[in-house]
Design an enzyme around this catalytic site. Structure first.
Site, short mmCIF file in Angstrom:
data_model
loop_
_atom_site.label_atom_id
_atom_site.label_comp_id
_atom_site.label_asym_id
_atom_site.label_seq_id
_atom_site.Cartn_x
_atom_site.Cartn_y
_atom_site.Cartn_z
N ASP A 212 -73.70 -39.77 13.67
CA ASP A 212 -75.05 -40.84 14.00
C ASP A 212 -76.25 -40.82 13.74
OD1 ASP A 212 -72.65 -42.89 14.74
OD2 ASP A 212 -73.42 -42.49 17.10
N ASP A 214 -79.44 -41.45 15.10
CA ASP A 214 -79.85 -41.59 16.33
C ASP A 214 -79.19 -40.58 17.46
OD1 ASP A 214 -77.30 -42.22 17.44
OD2 ASP A 214 -78.68 -43.96 18.14
N TRP A 274 -71.02 -53.89 16.83
CA TRP A 274 -71.41 -52.67 17.54
C TRP A 274 -70.04 -52.19 18.11
CZ3 TRP A 274 -71.63 -50.38 22.43
CH2 TRP A 274 -72.25 -49.57 22.42
N GLU A 277 -64.97 -49.12 17.23
CA GLU A 277 -64.67 -48.00 16.24
C GLU A 277 -63.77 -46.61 16.47
OE1 GLU A 277 -67.73 -48.82 15.58
OE2 GLU A 277 -67.83 -46.74 15.77
N ASP A 278 -65.34 -46.13 16.84
CA ASP A 278 -64.46 -44.44 17.76
C ASP A 278 -63.51 -44.48 18.00
OD1 ASP A 278 -66.81 -46.05 19.00
OD2 ASP A 278 -68.03 -44.67 19.47
N MET A 304 -80.90 -38.05 21.94
CA MET A 304 -80.53 -39.47 21.41
C MET A 304 -81.90 -40.58 21.10
SD MET A 304 -78.18 -42.87 22.37
CE MET A 304 -76.59 -42.26 22.04
N HIS A 307 -82.95 -46.75 21.28
CA HIS A 307 -83.28 -48.21 20.07
C HIS A 307 -83.40 -49.57 20.64
CE1 HIS A 307 -79.68 -47.83 19.03
NE2 HIS A 307 -79.87 -46.61 18.67
N ARG A 309 -80.88 -52.76 20.22
CA ARG A 309 -79.61 -52.46 19.10
C ARG A 309 -80.14 -54.16 18.69
NH1 ARG A 309 -74.31 -52.66 22.98
NH2 ARG A 309 -75.50 -51.07 23.27
C1 BGC Z 1 -68.31 -47.97 22.92
C2 BGC Z 1 -68.63 -46.76 21.55
C3 BGC Z 1 -69.58 -46.30 21.90
C4 BGC Z 1 -69.95 -45.73 23.55
C5 BGC Z 1 -70.70 -44.96 23.57
C6 BGC Z 1 -68.70 -47.42 24.10
O1 BGC Z 1 -68.76 -48.62 25.29
O2 BGC Z 1 -66.77 -48.39 22.22
O3 BGC Z 1 -68.32 -47.20 20.59
O4 BGC Z 1 -69.36 -44.90 20.72
O5 BGC Z 1 -69.46 -47.05 24.70
O6 BGC Z 1 -71.90 -45.43 22.98
#
Ligand code: BGC
Length: 371
Positions: A212, A214, A274, A277-278, A304, A307, A309
């Site tokens: 990332d 940030d 946002w 995906e992770d 971090m 910022h 979104r």
């Molecule tokens: C999101 C993730 C994000 C995590 C931390 C979760 O709610 O689904 O994509 O990495 O929060 O910010």
């Protein structure tokens, strides 16, 4: 007669002594060779994880005062990326898995990073953001992949802190900034898949680190190298009070060897907006029976950059997650589509500008999946 006997005995004693000396030398040589082989094996099968504390047995920079061995004594080895290099008369050894140059905890100041002149470490990075150590052969070649749009200041701060860390860690690196073209909804999963696909056109990297923009590393003992298994490198972020907010978090900074990234079919291409995906990556790893490692909290620390979104959260991310089993083999690296708009070799990065398409084109697919 007695004198002859004595002379004969001395000759025998002398010969036996010589034989003993020769066998001692052989045993020592054998043990040095074995030690070297073990070290090479160790480096290639895990020490490069950065979690290992092995010290080098020979230091080309200090001319080996420390341990009295000469780097030039080493036998050559044959594993790719671990070969000793010759530059002129100098024979180079493998870099340390955990170099002496590391300083540990770093003091991070975002404002100062933006106002100060670039640190000297940023000077000799080659165009495209590539660098490799001069005094030793890096244990791994890594690609840093940064999904990006519209956050130039964050990128400047990240480079300010990350490049010196990578150099102290003595890894050979190339930094890729994968920027989404146009103003359609952000799709980070696609950008990371594009980064992986494009990076492989530049080099045979040993390790891919998805980063990332940030998140700024706070400790240079968190090695930017790949372990045998994927490793979540950012379990301790200041925003979450340096604790893991939930078990399945793998967002932030995640390292992968290419075989594992291919096995999980990369990230999903369907998470528009946002988040999510992770989280799905965590489930892709579990479904593929790949063990996830984490850097210890002590060193896996990041600050971090705060910022706002832009753009909303991924609208169906929770529902989409439930459909993973159906999609794993049909949504990811093997179905990735994009247009490469431009590639620029900048001072500190290879910037890849890519058109990832339009969420409207996925709407039929998404409705079918989520029905
Ligand atoms: C999101 C993730 C994000 C995590 C931390 C979760 O709610 O689904 O994509 O990495 O929060 O910010």
């Amino acid at each position: 007669m007695v004198r002859r006997c004595t002379r004969f005995t001395s000759v025998v004693v002398f010969l036996v002594g010589c034989a003993a000396l020769v066998s001692v030398i052989n045993v020592r040589e054998l043990s040095v060779t074995l030690k070297t082989k073990l070290r090479v094996a160790k480096l290639s099968f895990g020490a490069a994880s950065g979690l290992n504390n092995e010290k080098r047995t020979c230091d080309p920079r200090s001319r080996n005062e420390r341990n009295g061995r000469n780097c030039n004594d080493k036998p050559p080895n044959v594993i790719r990326g671990l070969t000793y290099k010759s530059r002129g008369n100098v024979s180079l050894e493998l870099c340390q898995a955990v170099p002496d140059l590391l300083v540990g905890r770093l003091i991070i100041n975002f404002v100062a990073a933006l106002k100060s002149p670039p640190p000297p470490a940023l000077q000799d990075v080659s165009p495209g953001g590539t660098w490799s150590p001069k005094n030793c052969v890096a244990t791994q070649r890594i690609a840093i992949i940064i999904p990006f749009r519209d956050r130039q200041k964050h990128l400047d701060i990240l480079a300010y802190y990350l490049v010196p860390v990578l150099k102290r860690q003595e890894v050979a690196f190339r930094i890729f900034v994968v920027e989404q073209y146009g103003n359609k909804t952000f799709n980070k999963g696609r950008l990371m898949n594009i980064g992986f696909t494009e990076a492989r056109k530049y080099d045979e990297f040993d390790c891919f680190i998805f980063h990332d923009v940030d998140l700024i590393p706070e400790d240079d003992r968190n090695m930017y190298t790949c372990s045998e298994n994927p490793r979540h490198m950012s379990p301790a972020v200041d925003k979450f009070k340096y604790k893991l907010p939930y078990k399945g978090l793998v967002g932030g900074v995640l390292s992968f060897r290419s075989n594992h990234f291919t096995k999980v079919n990369g990230y999903s291409n369907l998470f528009w907006g946002w988040g999510g995906e992770d989280d799905e990556m965590y489930h892709r790893l579990t479904a593929s029976k790949i063990t996830l490692l984490r850097t210890p909290f002590e060193t896996g620390r990041y600050k971090m950059i705060k910022h706002g979104r832009k753009g909303g959260t991924s609208p169906f991310r929770w529902k989409l997650l439930k459909t993973l089993k159906k999609r794993l083999k049909k949504d990811g690296l093997n179905t990735l589509e994009y247009k490469l708009v431009e590639t620029r070799l900048e001072k500190l990065y290879t910037r890849i500008l890519a058109d990832v398409g339009d969420p409207a084109n996925d709407s039929d697919r998404l409705s079918a999946l989520l029905a």
